[in-house]
Design a protein around this motif. Structure first.
Motif, short mmCIF file in Angstrom:
data_model
loop_
_atom_site.label_atom_id
_atom_site.label_comp_id
_atom_site.label_asym_id
_atom_site.label_seq_id
_atom_site.Cartn_x
_atom_site.Cartn_y
_atom_site.Cartn_z
N TYR A 55 0.83 -1.21 0.00
CA TYR A 55 0.00 0.00 0.00
C TYR A 55 0.86 1.26 0.00
O TYR A 55 0.66 2.17 -0.81
CB TYR A 55 -0.94 -0.02 1.21
N ILE A 56 1.85 1.31 0.88
CA ILE A 56 2.72 2.49 0.98
C ILE A 56 3.53 2.66 -0.31
O ILE A 56 3.65 3.76 -0.83
CB ILE A 56 3.65 2.38 2.21
N THR A 57 4.08 1.58 -0.82
CA THR A 57 4.86 1.65 -2.06
C THR A 57 4.01 2.19 -3.21
O THR A 57 4.44 3.07 -3.95
CB THR A 57 5.42 0.27 -2.43
N GLU A 58 2.79 1.70 -3.32
CA GLU A 58 1.89 2.17 -4.37
C GLU A 58 1.61 3.67 -4.22
O GLU A 58 1.66 4.42 -5.20
CB GLU A 58 0.58 1.39 -4.31
N LYS A 59 1.32 4.11 -3.00
CA LYS A 59 1.02 5.53 -2.77
C LYS A 59 2.22 6.41 -3.12
O LYS A 59 2.06 7.47 -3.73
CB LYS A 59 0.62 5.77 -1.30
N VAL A 60 3.42 5.99 -2.77
CA VAL A 60 4.62 6.78 -3.06
C VAL A 60 4.89 6.78 -4.57
O VAL A 60 5.15 7.83 -5.16
CB VAL A 60 5.84 6.25 -2.28
N GLN A 61 4.80 5.63 -5.20
CA GLN A 61 5.09 5.55 -6.63
C GLN A 61 4.07 6.31 -7.48
O GLN A 61 4.41 6.83 -8.53
CB GLN A 61 5.17 4.09 -7.08
N LEU A 62 2.83 6.40 -7.02
CA LEU A 62 1.79 7.10 -7.77
C LEU A 62 1.71 8.60 -7.44
O LEU A 62 0.96 9.32 -8.08
CB LEU A 62 0.43 6.45 -7.52
#
Length: 151
Positions: free
Chosen positions: A58-65
């Protein structure tokens, strides 16, 4: 948006329990952040992370997006999770990571594996939140401007 010397930065807040709270509601949690509720959230978060790396994904997705010039605040209380998060975020290109503790004397004294261990980490920055909400806003803006100027 924070405007700083002719540049605008999007500020995003992401909690490591955002998705956990959604699941907790489905499982009967009433949204109350009392000792029982906080312990329940911590247990669900721990299970999700151990079995499926749900929080990490979840955190990785939020940062990457997030937009390229965004400042993303990721709310995590457990020192081991902070270390792990720094480790995987540091591998994302063009991502700088630092830690911040917002310290308050109004915190709830609970023993749940998250709230009670938040001080067991050496943070890069500490902001005191013992005043009013207005005073905290002034400190937060000053903090953001300080770290963004250095970047």
């Amino acid at each position: 948006l924070l405007t700083l010397e002719n540049s605008e930065r999007l500020l995003l807040n992401v909690s490591s329990v955002d998705k956990v709270k959604q699941a907790a509601h489905l499982l009967g949690w009433d949204g109350e952040k009392n000792a029982q509720g906080r312990a329940f959230l911590h247990k669900l978060k721990t299970m999700s992370e151990q079995e499926y790396e749900g929080v990490k994904k979840y955190i990785t997705e939020k940062v990457q997006l997030s937009p390229e010039n965004a400042v993303v605040f990721i709310h995590i209380r457990e020192p081991e999770e902070i270390k792990k998060t720094i480790n995987f975020l540091s591998k994302i290109p063009n991502t700088e990571v630092s830690t911040l503790l917002i310290r308050s004397n109004r915190s709830v004294d609970v023993k749940n594996g998250a709230d009670d261990v938040v001080e067991n980490y050496v943070y890069d920055h500490i902001v005191d939140n013992t005043g009013t909400i207005g005073e905290l806003e002034i400190k937060a803006i000053a903090f953001l401007k300080d770290i963004l100027i250095k970047r």
